[in-house]
Design a protein around this motif. Sequence first.
Motif, PDB file in Angstrom:
ATOM      1  N   VAL A   2       0.831  -1.207   0.000  1.00  0.00           N
ATOM      2  CA  VAL A   2       0.000   0.000   0.000  1.00  0.00           C
ATOM      3  C   VAL A   2       0.863   1.254   0.000  1.00  0.00           C
ATOM      4  O   VAL A   2       0.611   2.217  -0.728  1.00  0.00           O
ATOM      5  N   SER A   3       1.921   1.236   0.808  1.00  0.00           N
ATOM      6  CA  SER A   3       2.810   2.399   0.859  1.00  0.00           C
ATOM      7  C   SER A   3       3.573   2.565  -0.433  1.00  0.00           C
ATOM      8  O   SER A   3       3.926   3.675  -0.827  1.00  0.00           O
ATOM      9  N   LEU A   4       3.811   1.435  -1.123  1.00  0.00           N
ATOM     10  CA  LEU A   4       4.590   1.491  -2.353  1.00  0.00           C
ATOM     11  C   LEU A   4       3.750   1.971  -3.526  1.00  0.00           C
ATOM     12  O   LEU A   4       4.162   2.826  -4.297  1.00  0.00           O
ATOM     13  N   VAL A   5       2.561   1.394  -3.672  1.00  0.00           N
ATOM     14  CA  VAL A   5       1.759   1.711  -4.849  1.00  0.00           C
ATOM     15  C   VAL A   5       0.729   2.800  -4.585  1.00  0.00           C
ATOM     16  O   VAL A   5       0.139   3.327  -5.513  1.00  0.00           O
ATOM     17  N   GLY A   6       0.523   3.126  -3.338  1.00  0.00           N
ATOM     18  CA  GLY A   6      -0.437   4.175  -3.042  1.00  0.00           C
ATOM     19  C   GLY A   6       0.097   5.539  -3.424  1.00  0.00           C
ATOM     20  O   GLY A   6       1.289   5.770  -3.469  1.00  0.00           O
ATOM     21  N   LYS A   7      -0.788   6.468  -3.693  1.00  0.00           N
ATOM     22  CA  LYS A   7      -0.353   7.798  -4.092  1.00  0.00           C
ATOM     23  C   LYS A   7      -1.293   8.840  -3.515  1.00  0.00           C
ATOM     24  O   LYS A   7      -2.468   8.588  -3.290  1.00  0.00           O
ATOM     25  N   SER A   8      -0.731  10.001  -3.316  1.00  0.00           N
ATOM     26  CA  SER A   8      -1.518  11.107  -2.795  1.00  0.00           C
ATOM     27  C   SER A   8      -2.448  11.621  -3.881  1.00  0.00           C
ATOM     28  O   SER A   8      -2.085  11.681  -5.055  1.00  0.00           O
ATOM     29  N   SER A   9      -3.635  11.989  -3.502  1.00  0.00           N
ATOM     30  CA  SER A   9      -4.624  12.429  -4.487  1.00  0.00           C
ATOM     31  C   SER A   9      -4.231  13.738  -5.148  1.00  0.00           C
ATOM     32  O   SER A   9      -4.701  14.038  -6.240  1.00  0.00           O
ATOM     33  N   ASP A  10      -3.375  14.555  -4.506  1.00  0.00           N
ATOM     34  CA  ASP A  10      -2.991  15.832  -5.084  1.00  0.00           C
ATOM     35  C   ASP A  10      -1.662  15.757  -5.824  1.00  0.00           C
ATOM     36  O   ASP A  10      -1.082  16.775  -6.185  1.00  0.00           O
ATOM     37  N   THR A  11      -1.160  14.569  -6.084  1.00  0.00           N
ATOM     38  CA  THR A  11       0.086  14.390  -6.822  1.00  0.00           C
ATOM     39  C   THR A  11      -0.221  14.006  -8.261  1.00  0.00           C
ATOM     40  O   THR A  11      -0.912  13.019  -8.519  1.00  0.00           O
ATOM     41  N   LEU A  12       0.286  14.788  -9.201  1.00  0.00           N
ATOM     42  CA  LEU A  12       0.112  14.473 -10.611  1.00  0.00           C
ATOM     43  C   LEU A  12       1.005  13.294 -10.991  1.00  0.00           C
ATOM     44  O   LEU A  12       2.053  13.078 -10.379  1.00  0.00           O
ATOM     45  N   GLU A  13       0.603  12.557 -11.997  1.00  0.00           N
ATOM     46  CA  GLU A  13       1.406  11.434 -12.478  1.00  0.00           C
ATOM     47  C   GLU A  13       1.709  11.616 -13.956  1.00  0.00           C
ATOM     48  O   GLU A  13       0.859  12.058 -14.729  1.00  0.00           O
ATOM     49  N   LEU A  14       2.942  11.267 -14.334  1.00  0.00           N
ATOM     50  CA  LEU A  14       3.363  11.332 -15.727  1.00  0.00           C
ATOM     51  C   LEU A  14       4.014   9.998 -16.075  1.00  0.00           C
ATOM     52  O   LEU A  14       4.954   9.561 -15.407  1.00  0.00           O
ATOM     53  N   ASN A  15       3.525   9.354 -17.117  1.00  0.00           N
ATOM     54  CA  ASN A  15       4.042   8.049 -17.525  1.00  0.00           C
ATOM     55  C   ASN A  15       4.955   8.208 -18.731  1.00  0.00           C
ATOM     56  O   ASN A  15       4.498   8.599 -19.815  1.00  0.00           O
ATOM     57  N   TYR A  58       5.559  25.161  -9.997  1.00  0.00           N
ATOM     58  CA  TYR A  58       4.109  25.080 -10.155  1.00  0.00           C
ATOM     59  C   TYR A  58       3.383  24.831  -8.841  1.00  0.00           C
ATOM     60  O   TYR A  58       2.159  24.821  -8.804  1.00  0.00           O
ATOM     61  N   GLY A  59       4.133  24.591  -7.772  1.00  0.00           N
ATOM     62  CA  GLY A  59       3.531  24.413  -6.457  1.00  0.00           C
ATOM     63  C   GLY A  59       2.737  23.139  -6.295  1.00  0.00           C
ATOM     64  O   GLY A  59       1.859  23.056  -5.429  1.00  0.00           O
ATOM     65  N   GLN A  60       2.996  22.143  -7.122  1.00  0.00           N
ATOM     66  CA  GLN A  60       2.278  20.872  -7.037  1.00  0.00           C
ATOM     67  C   GLN A  60       3.256  19.727  -7.267  1.00  0.00           C
ATOM     68  O   GLN A  60       4.148  19.809  -8.104  1.00  0.00           O
ATOM     69  N   LYS A  61       3.056  18.654  -6.520  1.00  0.00           N
ATOM     70  CA  LYS A  61       3.942  17.505  -6.667  1.00  0.00           C
ATOM     71  C   LYS A  61       3.601  16.725  -7.926  1.00  0.00           C
ATOM     72  O   LYS A  61       2.450  16.663  -8.345  1.00  0.00           O
ATOM     73  N   VAL A  62       4.632  16.124  -8.523  1.00  0.00           N
ATOM     74  CA  VAL A  62       4.438  15.275  -9.686  1.00  0.00           C
ATOM     75  C   VAL A  62       5.291  14.027  -9.515  1.00  0.00           C
ATOM     76  O   VAL A  62       6.404  14.092  -9.003  1.00  0.00           O
ATOM     77  N   LYS A  63       4.750  12.890  -9.902  1.00  0.00           N
ATOM     78  CA  LYS A  63       5.473  11.619  -9.838  1.00  0.00           C
ATOM     79  C   LYS A  63       5.622  11.086 -11.254  1.00  0.00           C
ATOM     80  O   LYS A  63       4.628  10.878 -11.961  1.00  0.00           O
ATOM     81  N   VAL A  64       6.866  10.900 -11.684  1.00  0.00           N
ATOM     82  CA  VAL A  64       7.132  10.361 -13.012  1.00  0.00           C
ATOM     83  C   VAL A  64       7.275   8.843 -12.913  1.00  0.00           C
ATOM     84  O   VAL A  64       8.164   8.341 -12.229  1.00  0.00           O
ATOM     85  N   ASN A  65       6.381   8.127 -13.568  1.00  0.00           N
ATOM     86  CA  ASN A  65       6.484   6.669 -13.672  1.00  0.00           C
ATOM     87  C   ASN A  65       7.280   6.349 -14.928  1.00  0.00           C
ATOM     88  O   ASN A  65       6.784   6.514 -16.045  1.00  0.00           O
ATOM     89  N   ALA A  77      15.154  15.492 -10.931  1.00  0.00           N
ATOM     90  CA  ALA A  77      15.355  16.932 -11.120  1.00  0.00           C
ATOM     91  C   ALA A  77      14.082  17.578 -11.662  1.00  0.00           C
ATOM     92  O   ALA A  77      13.706  18.682 -11.246  1.00  0.00           O
ATOM     93  N   PHE A  78      13.396  16.891 -12.589  1.00  0.00           N
ATOM     94  CA  PHE A  78      12.140  17.430 -13.122  1.00  0.00           C
ATOM     95  C   PHE A  78      11.069  17.491 -12.036  1.00  0.00           C
ATOM     96  O   PHE A  78      10.338  18.489 -11.928  1.00  0.00           O
ATOM     97  N   GLU A  79      10.953  16.433 -11.237  1.00  0.00           N
ATOM     98  CA  GLU A  79       9.948  16.408 -10.173  1.00  0.00           C
ATOM     99  C   GLU A  79      10.162  17.560  -9.197  1.00  0.00           C
ATOM    100  O   GLU A  79       9.207  18.228  -8.780  1.00  0.00           O
ATOM    101  N   THR A  80      11.425  17.801  -8.834  1.00  0.00           N
ATOM    102  CA  THR A  80      11.751  18.903  -7.916  1.00  0.00           C
ATOM    103  C   THR A  80      11.463  20.249  -8.565  1.00  0.00           C
ATOM    104  O   THR A  80      10.853  21.141  -7.960  1.00  0.00           O
ATOM    105  N   TRP A  81      11.907  20.402  -9.811  1.00  0.00           N
ATOM    106  CA  TRP A  81      11.720  21.660 -10.539  1.00  0.00           C
ATOM    107  C   TRP A  81      10.238  21.980 -10.703  1.00  0.00           C
ATOM    108  O   TRP A  81       9.815  23.126 -10.535  1.00  0.00           O
ATOM    109  N   TYR A  82       9.432  20.978 -11.023  1.00  0.00           N
ATOM    110  CA  TYR A  82       8.003  21.205 -11.252  1.00  0.00           C
ATOM    111  C   TYR A  82       7.319  21.663  -9.965  1.00  0.00           C
ATOM    112  O   TYR A  82       6.499  22.599  -9.987  1.00  0.00           O
ATOM    113  N   GLU A  83       7.650  21.032  -8.859  1.00  0.00           N
ATOM    114  CA  GLU A  83       7.029  21.418  -7.588  1.00  0.00           C
ATOM    115  C   GLU A  83       7.428  22.840  -7.197  1.00  0.00           C
ATOM    116  O   GLU A  83       6.599  23.617  -6.703  1.00  0.00           O
ATOM    117  N   GLU A  84       8.688  23.191  -7.444  1.00  0.00           N
ATOM    118  CA  GLU A  84       9.162  24.538  -7.100  1.00  0.00           C
ATOM    119  C   GLU A  84       8.497  25.610  -7.964  1.00  0.00           C
ATOM    120  O   GLU A  84       8.238  26.721  -7.497  1.00  0.00           O
TER     121      GLU A  84
END
Length: 650
Positions: free
Chosen positions: A299-312, A342-349, A333-340
């Motif tokens: 659950v901790s591995l595959v679960g994700k926050s509802s306010d986190t964008l995903e990019l495949n 755009y103010g929103q987290k993103v997870k790249v799969n 680096a992209f994930e960090t840059w995007y959050e800084e």
Amino acid sequence: MKPIAKVYTALIFLFLFAPIAILLVFSFNESNSLSVFSGFSLHWYKELFRDTNTLGALKNTLVLALCAAILSTIMGTAAAVGINKLRSRYMRAAMNTVTNIPMVNPDIITGISLMLMFVFAGRLMGLSTSLNFWTMLIAHITFCLPYVILQVLPKLRQMDKALPEAAMDLGCTPFRAFLKVELPEIMPGVLTGLMMSFTLSLDDFVISYFTAGNGFETLPIRIYNMTKKTVTPKMYALATIIFFAILALLLITNLMDEDTAQARKAKKSGRKKKELSDRGKKAVAGSVLAAAAALVLVVSLVGKSSDTLELNVYNWGEYISDGSDGSLDTIKAFETWYEENYGQKVKVNYSTYASNEDMYAKLKSGAVSYDVIIPSDYMVARLREENMLLPLNFENIPNYEHIGEQFRGLYYDPEDQYSIPYTYGIVGIIYNANEVDPADAKGWDLMWNPKYARSILQFNNSRDALGTAMYKLGIDVNTQDKAQWDRALQELMNQRPLVKAYVMDEIFNALESGEAAVGAYYAGDYFTMVDAQADTVDLQFYYPEPTNYFIDAMCIPSSCQNQELAEIFIDFMLSKEAAIANAEYIWYASPNALVYEDEGYQEDMGEEAMEILYPPMDDFSEKYNHLAYRNLPDDMLSYMNTLWEGLKIN
């Protein structure tokens, strides 16, 4: 034991354990050669623990294997109990036959059939992505179940059937009788099934490859995709650690079996009869706790926050700077840059493929949706013609202005609507200067020179191998004249007695170690080989004329779920720091002026690399449009493959 029997036994053990011994030794190799030992070092173990992507794949593999082993053991034990209680002999025989099917069925058939089933179910439910961690887990449980059943059934048949009946006569419920009486008796079979399930899941590649979803990469898949570049000795280090971990597990199991045998002996002598039932309780409790821990981890591995964008993202293996060897991890680096910004987290799969055809098949099946892909030129043309790409909004990709003019308006995307060049390259000939006369190192003739018979390596795929013959004969590599393809085949037939092997990524070890002296391959990979060549090898490179030109480009498939985010990602990959990091890591030429005009990049690469990777570009567009492979009609592809099969068979 007779001397002949001793020799025979020694040979069997040598055959079984020599590969493991070689793996262990080379895990301590000082250099990155996989065939020449140059000194003892712990360097690759240090590199392994710095490689977050490999460690992440290892974690995924262990989580998947643990979950599959526990669930298949619970389900398999229950199934074995049910089969054992069937009264009809014919029904038991039928169930045994059904149980055996997943074991005798080829893995590739099982993998494809499961993928199709998951895709069908996903479409019925309206899912954009049919494959994920859970589909892979179901697939692993499917092929692990029979092994558990076949380990538990014999133990049930050996057990005195009167024991559980006696327990129920004394007031036990059927479930309590199972826990107190049956489970301790069959525990050796249960543990063996658990271990077999764990190791089978840990090792599986084929079924995992067909049922894997976005962002969940297992270790076998990662190692397979690493062959796009070359497998470094840090994989030997990882394999050594896993080997000793499995060895320790086997020793523990053997000790447990010995303890079980002693307990049986004690039972027969009438001492401590309660120990077996207590052991059964502890085993069940331990299994439940282990299952709970595994599920929490999942659950901790595959679960994700509802306010986190995903990019495949779907890319070639080893085709992006991933933080290893001190490089920039461009994904993080992209994930960090995007959050800084755009103010929103993103997870790249981030997922990888081994060939354009693999990528095409995955997209065409609709099994998984991707937001960014990086196919080769001819595949871009095919995807565009089949309406499988989305037109790009260049307002979100301002860094596109840095792409050189010579890389625009090319045949695969003449209006530059669907793709942005990521890398490009030219096929050349690599040779060992200590074996090859420099006077012979010219044109394609070197690949057909009888002086180097049995030292020549040829491409192990139809398009590239026939392409070398067509370039040598001056034939258009995109011709639809079958007579010209027949001429190319005859040229390969003439070459065949000279060829040591038909290879793809195997060329790395063969040339690095000096086992072969000549081979055609991509310019960027030449420098990877030079970095790992043996002391007795002096690899050199040149471009024959004419030769193949190729471009890999970033695109957005029609299955994309967030086009704007995908375009922002592409733009980030075109930014100076990320583009330079990628170009330095993969050793392929960049079409981005921010890269090839940068003095720091030029200095890091060195004069020789810049001359080879970036030859004069005045007529690049003309040469590229004339010499690059194009997507052929289906009938020509079929004819080409028939010719190739004839060459390999004969």
